[in-house]
Design an enzyme around this catalytic site. Structure first.
Site, PDB file in Angstrom:
ATOM      1  N   ASP A 290       0.867  -1.176   0.000  1.00  0.00           N
ATOM      2  CA  ASP A 290       0.000   0.000   0.000  1.00  0.00           C
ATOM      3  C   ASP A 290       0.910   1.235   0.000  1.00  0.00           C
ATOM      4  O   ASP A 290       2.127   1.136   0.168  1.00  0.00           O
ATOM      5  CB  ASP A 290      -0.983  -0.008   1.174  1.00  0.00           C
ATOM      6  CG  ASP A 290      -2.211   0.874   0.861  1.00  0.00           C
ATOM      7  OD1 ASP A 290      -2.158   1.665  -0.107  1.00  0.00           O
ATOM      8  OD2 ASP A 290      -3.217   0.783   1.580  1.00  0.00           O
TER       9      ASP A 290
HETATM   10  C1  NOJ Z   1      -3.932   4.060  -0.107  1.00  0.00           C
HETATM   11  C2  NOJ Z   1      -5.123   3.175   0.041  1.00  0.00           C
HETATM   12  O1  NOJ Z   1      -5.077   2.484   1.268  1.00  0.00           O
HETATM   13  C3  NOJ Z   1      -5.253   2.162  -1.076  1.00  0.00           C
HETATM   14  O2  NOJ Z   1      -6.460   1.471  -0.935  1.00  0.00           O
HETATM   15  C4  NOJ Z   1      -5.161   2.841  -2.403  1.00  0.00           C
HETATM   16  O3  NOJ Z   1      -5.326   1.900  -3.446  1.00  0.00           O
HETATM   17  C5  NOJ Z   1      -3.822   3.545  -2.497  1.00  0.00           C
HETATM   18  N1  NOJ Z   1      -3.744   4.537  -1.451  1.00  0.00           N
HETATM   19  C6  NOJ Z   1      -3.609   4.195  -3.863  1.00  0.00           C
HETATM   20  O4  NOJ Z   1      -4.449   5.252  -4.042  1.00  0.00           O
END
Ligand code: NOJ
Length: 759
Positions: A290
């Site tokens: 993430d």
């Molecule tokens: C953080 C989020 O937790 C995740 O779900 C997302 O896909 C990413 N950012 C990218 O935007």
């Protein structure tokens, strides 16, 4: 064994893993991967594991500021494998050219984006959509999202979010399928099928990403990114089934999660990523971290610096680094010093390349960046009809005293009141892809479009819910004192035949980083409701919200309540379809609605405890609250219809079965009302005695059954031994002999039951 101690063993095993994973894959593709990897320098390999977010204009000249310029140059040198947040045929083509035309091996980038509930055409937020219990509808909405996103040059969505969530304080509950692993698994698989279609290489399909692996939805106290500490039982029985279902459906990628579990951040978890995902399940796609989660191993306190973080993450099987920069900065030195075997890097690279091959990017890296398709398909008018259909199926009729609903669309006076009634933005919800701000059909417009000329529609905003806009969108500055619109609202309500009140949460009240300690109606909304009720109690409360709300004090104030979530572009039409009976509601809650926030986490498939009822401990000493019942306000699976369904004659086809045997389950469902309607018939099971404690009820099947007025049908299910299996005390996924109770009904709280024995 703690994760650090496992690392040594894992490093040794690493070189063997690719061969094992390869067995399920296409030999021709594996050969092309072998050839390509053989040509790659260590830097180029590490580049494939590096993902950046777009921070500069890719269609213009090289960016002026230093950081952006450095990234731009890295793309040209083949030191970036993927970009996120680059959208549009022109921008993706320009970025792809940077990589393909300039880098030594011309390896294409893969473009990812959060396509969560639609791309331009917004569908209901996933939690709402799951209330349809209609897996075909879920698949269709993901399919359309993929058609639009791929036409905009995208290859990959960071969806579906398959995190089970039992805590409505957690803002991201809106992105998932609710509290149940069975429904969650079916939703996960349907969404993966929808995004990926039958052929990942087709230009209208995109790679899916099951996230957040794992247990992100179990953050303590519902506070986003917070510590998770759950047992292996809960992990295996509750959290993992939707991930497993996504893997079985062929999901191309997974995203790991920000949280720690029992002391190990998921990004550094060998157990989750290597042992379970890539080992037990044989997953051969790649895992993306993430955003920054590899770098966050430092503040988590398991790595001293970025170098250690990179080492832990690659060893644990985090293949691609989203935005922390740790891999591109540190992996080379780690490999050269012998701290990380080059086999670990090779394995991750092979996984990334495999997905790129599957997408067809090596055949034509620009195949998705097609301006003509983009113009024709993004937000295409025919997608609106599908969005309306899914939206109305997602609506849940929570209560309907005195059959206040449906309303008459031919005559009368309707007062439409509330801060969300004429708001064209809220229904788009959070994580709205490239939906254009303020473009949803409002409830007011939906009602006006539905009624005939003899209906008088009065409107009053009553109160503003939101008072601030920031560059992140509408933010959470809530109106807590401005009651200046109340008088106009009371005026509109006076003498109306019915009041439709639109209250709830704005689009950005739920979502990432939007946890709340209170989950009722915020601001002056409850006061507005009371003020209106004082002049006209015939209130239909239409809720638009991203999480279950705790409405113990509010529910008695409205004879009818409609849960309308954040339903997407066609929201107003969909709600009007239900209010006027064009569509007979059939949605059922995929998550429990608590009475008060103090009950959360609250979920239907809880354990009995040693003192689960007053009989066990008398009036005082049993597991309960002294100030509120244990039951939720609206249970999982609840949802009414304009007709009435009756259940009778539950019958099991066997009183006893052997392992491998099946139990036929039959029940008669009758439409005892005067309208055609669809009922979601739900089948639950309880395993009465287990090697570990078992939930009081677990969903194991459901069917959507459409019946004409007066019609009856015998509805049949077959329970197999597999349906009874769980992660036992012995650490095996299997059914244990003993007695089982079967429940069938229209919600988790209203069921008939019968028993059988597994020998
Ligand atoms: C953080 C989020 O937790 C995740 O779900 C997302 O896909 C990413 N950012 C990218 O935007």
């Amino acid at each position: 064994m703690i994760d650090r101690a496992r690392l040594l063993l894992v490093s040794l095993a690493l070189l063997l893993l690719p061969a094992a994973a390869r067995s399920a894959t296409d030999p021709a593709v594996e050969k092309r991967i072998d050839e390509l990897v053989a040509k790659m320098t260590l830097e180029e390999k590490i580049g494939q594991l590096n993902q950046y977010s777009s921070s500069f204009d890719l269609t213009g000249p090289p960016p002026p500021d230093d950081r952006a310029k450095a990234r731009y140059d890295q793309i040209k040198k083949g030191l970036v494998g993927s970009m996120l947040n680059v959208t549009g045929a022109a921008a993706t083509r320009a970025a792809q050219e940077l990589a393909v035309k300039n880098s030594r091996l011309g390896i294409p980038l893969i473009f990812g984006y959060d396509v969560i509930h639609g791309y331009r055409t917004a569908f209901p937020i996933p939690l709402g959509e799951t209330a349809s219990w209609d897996v075909e509808a879920m698949e269709r909405s993901a399919r359309i999202a993929a058609i639009e996103a791929s036409a905009s040059g995208l290859h990959w969505t960071f969806a579906p979010m398959v995190d089970i969530a039992r805590d409505a304080r957690w803002g991201r509950i809106m992105e998932g399928a609710g509290e149940d692993p069975y429904l969650g698994a079916l939703a996960a698989a349907a969404r993966v099928r929808g995004f990926q279609g039958k052929d990942l290489a087709a230009v209208d399909t995109i790679a899916a990403c099951a996230k957040h692996y794992a247990a992100y939805g179990f953050a303590e106290a519902g506070r986003d990114y917070n510590t998770v500490d759950i047992s292996e039982q809960t992990l295996r029985n509750v959290v993992l089934p939707p991930f497993k279902a996504a893997v079985d459906a062929g999901v191309a990628t997974l995203m790991n999660s920000f949280n720690e579990i029992g002391g190990t951040p998921a990004t550094a978890s060998v157990h989750l990523q290597r042992e379970i995902l890539k080992g037990e399940w044989g997953f051969d796609g790649f895992v993306v971290s993430d955003w920054g989660s590899i770098g966050e191993l430092v503040p988590h306190g398991v790595a001293r610096d970025a170098r250690e973080a990179a080492k832990l993450a690659i060893a644990a099987g985090s293949d691609m680094d989203m935005e922390s920069g740790a891999y591109v900065a540190e992996l080379k030195g780690l490999v050269e010093s012998g701290a990380v075997p080059v086999g670990a890097v090779d394995e991750a690279v092979r996984r990334v390349l495999r997905v790129k091959f599957r997408l067809g990017l090596f055949d034509d890296p620009y195949r998705y960046s097609d301006a003509e398709r983009e113009k024709r398909l993004v937000g295409a008018p025919e997608h609106a009809a599908a969005a309306r259909d899914v939206a109305r199926k997602s609506i849940v009729l929570l209560k309907n005293e005195g059959s206040l609903l449906p309303l008459d669309k031919a005559r009368g006076r309707i007062a439409v009141i509330g801060p969300l009634a004429a708001d064209p933005d809220t229904p788009l919800g959070n994580w709205r892809g490239s939906a254009v701000k303020n473009t949803a059909v409002t409830l007011l417009d939906g009602i006006k479009a539905a009624v005939g000329p003899s209906v008088e529609v009065r409107y009053a905003e009553g109160a503003k819910l939101v008072t601030a806009e920031t560059d992140m969108g509408r933010e959470l500055t809530l109106n807590t004192d401005d009651r200046s619109g109340f008088a106009a609202a009371e005026q509109a309500a006076k003498g109306a035949d019915v009041v439709v009140m639109a209250l709830g949460e704005n689009a950005f009240q739920a979502g990432e980083g939007r946890s709340q300690a209170e989950i009722g109606l915020k601001g002056v909304q409850a006061d507005l409701l009371r003020a209106v009720r004082a002049v006209n109690p015939k209130i239909v409360l239409v809720l638009q919200n991203g999480r279950p709300l705790a409405l113990q004090d509010i529910a008695p104030l409205a004879p009818a309540m409609v849960e309308a979530w954040h339903l997407g572009s066609q929201s107003g039409h969909a709600i009007a379809d239900v209010l006027f009976g064009e569509h007979n509601p059939s949605g059922k809650l995929p998550v429990s609605f608590p009475r008060v926030v103090g009950q959360v986490p609250i979920y239907y498939n809880a354990k009995h405890t040693g003192r689960g009822d007053p009989a066990s401990g008398g009036m005082v000493f049993w597991s309960h609250y002294t100030d509120v019942p244990n039951t939720p306000l609206f249970p999982f699976g609840h949802g009414l219809s304009y007709t009435r369904f009756e259940y009778s004659g539950l019958k099991l086809g066997a009183a006893e079965i052997a392992k491998g045997g099946k139990v036929p389950v039959e029940v008669t469902l009758k439409n005892a009302g005067s309208r055609a309607g669809t009922e979601v018939v739900q089948l639950y099971v309880r395993d009465l005695v287990g090697s570990v404690t078992r939930p009081v009820k677990e969903l194991k099947g459901f069917q959507r059954v459409a019946l004409a007025p007066g019609e009856s049908r015998r509805v049949t299910f077959t329970l197999g031994t597999d349906d009874l299996a769980f992660y036992t005390a012995a650490g095996r996924w299997e059914a244990e002999p003993g007695e089982f109770e079967v429940f069938v009904g229209g919600s988790s709280a209203e069921t008939q039951s019968a028993r059988f024995v597994l020998r």
